[in-house]
Design an enzyme around this catalytic site. Structure first.
Site, PDB file in Angstrom:
ATOM      1  CB  SER A  84      30.090 -35.601  -0.964  1.00 37.27           C
ATOM      2  OG  SER A  84      29.707 -34.262  -0.752  1.00 37.27           O
ATOM      3  CE  LYS A 138      33.566 -37.629   1.064  1.00 41.69           C
ATOM      4  NZ  LYS A 138      33.331 -38.895   1.789  1.00 41.69           N
ATOM      5  CG  ASP A 150      43.147 -44.939  11.112  1.00 40.54           C
ATOM      6  OD1 ASP A 150      42.487 -44.672  10.082  1.00 40.54           O
ATOM      7  OD2 ASP A 150      44.176 -44.319  11.443  1.00 40.54           O
ATOM      8  CE1 TYR A 181      34.790 -34.450   2.649  1.00 45.92           C
ATOM      9  CE2 TYR A 181      33.433 -33.138   1.153  1.00 45.92           C
ATOM     10  CZ  TYR A 181      33.541 -34.123   2.125  1.00 45.92           C
ATOM     11  OH  TYR A 181      32.413 -34.791   2.554  1.00 45.92           O
TER      12      TYR A 181
END
Ligand code: NAD
Length: 259
Positions: free
Chosen positions: A142, A159, A62, A155
């Site tokens: 991203s 990034k 993980d 999110y």
């Protein structure tokens, strides 16, 4: 065979972009360690690469757990006989309006997308410095790391953070000959987008596939990105043609976001 004889570790390698990157680096000549949190899918991915004749190992970890990432790097070096390239690819996305996002979702995305990249940078840098390796550290950012998108706010924040970590680490590690870069895909047809599309459907009443198609309709090149498209860019960043590049977060998205 641009990276013949090198050893690479790819996180989130059981499916999607990570798997395509692992396949591509193996085809480029590297021995590859696949790391993921899902053991069954990881076994399937490893067997597929082995039966294609590649040198490959796998390790369940993980990435949000620092000690597990360090153990993964030790495993890669031991099993592959060296350690030259890390791809911090594992990531998760949760969709929500900025006004509704929960603490649980913010923590999950921060743990995997930010801490996972940070531990990957730390573990690789420690190993490269101990071995005197001019290694390459490459992480998944991203277009969401260059621009805020509605329903992707938390999110996007993770990034943007990947870009920050990439720039700081690159400047700190440059004296050791270690380069640090990130890749910024656009709209890639993977299980992550299937899940995002389903979350949009639940929240907005959109039909299945509708949200994905509406994002794809804004791409100048007129099609969704494939994991293999992303792997081409990562291959460049992992190989010798990018030796003079560091601290960059390169967009490859079919023309959606211009920087
Ligand atoms: P995916 O969900 O299809 O695959 C992600 C993989 O990461 C899975 O195998 C999953 O098991 C693994 N993973 C998740 N949490 C983990 C953890 N804690 N530890 C180890 N492994 C873990 O996603 P994808 O679309 O292939 O995305 C890969 C990366 O690219 C992510 O960082 C994502 O944010 C980024 N990205 C994706 C897109 C896209 O459109 N799909 C666009 C830009 C950036």
């Amino acid at each position: 065979m641009t990276i013949e004889g090198k050893s690479a570790l790819v996180t989130g390698a059981a499916r999607g972009i990570g798997l395509a990157v692992a396949e591509r680096l193996a085809a480029d000549g590297a021995a590859v360690s696949l790391v993921d949190v899902t053991p069954e899918a990881l076994d399937t991915a490893r067997e597929a690469l082995l039966s294609a004749g590649h040198r490959v190992t796998s390790f369940v970890a993980d990435v949000s757990k620092r000690e597990e990432v360090f153990a993964a790097v030790d495993h890669a070096e031991r099993e592959l006989g060296g350690f030259d390239i890390v791809i911090n690819n594992a990531g998760v996305a949760r969709i929500s309006a900025i006004t509704d996002i929960t603490e649980e979702d913010v923590e999950l995305m921060h743990d995997v997308n930010v801490k996972g990249v940070l531990w990957g940078i730390q573990a690789a840098a420690e190993k490269f410095r101990a071995n005197g390796t001019k290694g390459k550290i490459i992480s998944a950012a991203s277009i969401a790391g260059h621009e805020g998108f509605p329903m992707f706010g938390a999110y996007c924040a993770t990034k943007f953070a990947v870009r920050a970590l990439t720039q700081a680490a690159a400047k700190e590690l440059a004296p050791h000959g270690i380069t640090v870069n990130a890749y910024c895909p656009g709209i890639v047809g993977t299980a992550m987008w299937d899940e995002a599309d389903a979350q949009f459907a639940e929240l907005t009443g959109a039909k299945t596939g509708e949200t994905f198609e509406s994002f794809v309709s804004t791409i100048p090149l007129g099609r969704a990105q494939t994991p293999e498209d992303v792997a081409q860019l990562v291959s460049y960043l992992a190989g010798p043609y990018s030796d003079y590049m560091t601290a960059q977060s390169l967009i490859m998205d079919g023309g959606m976001v211009c920087r």
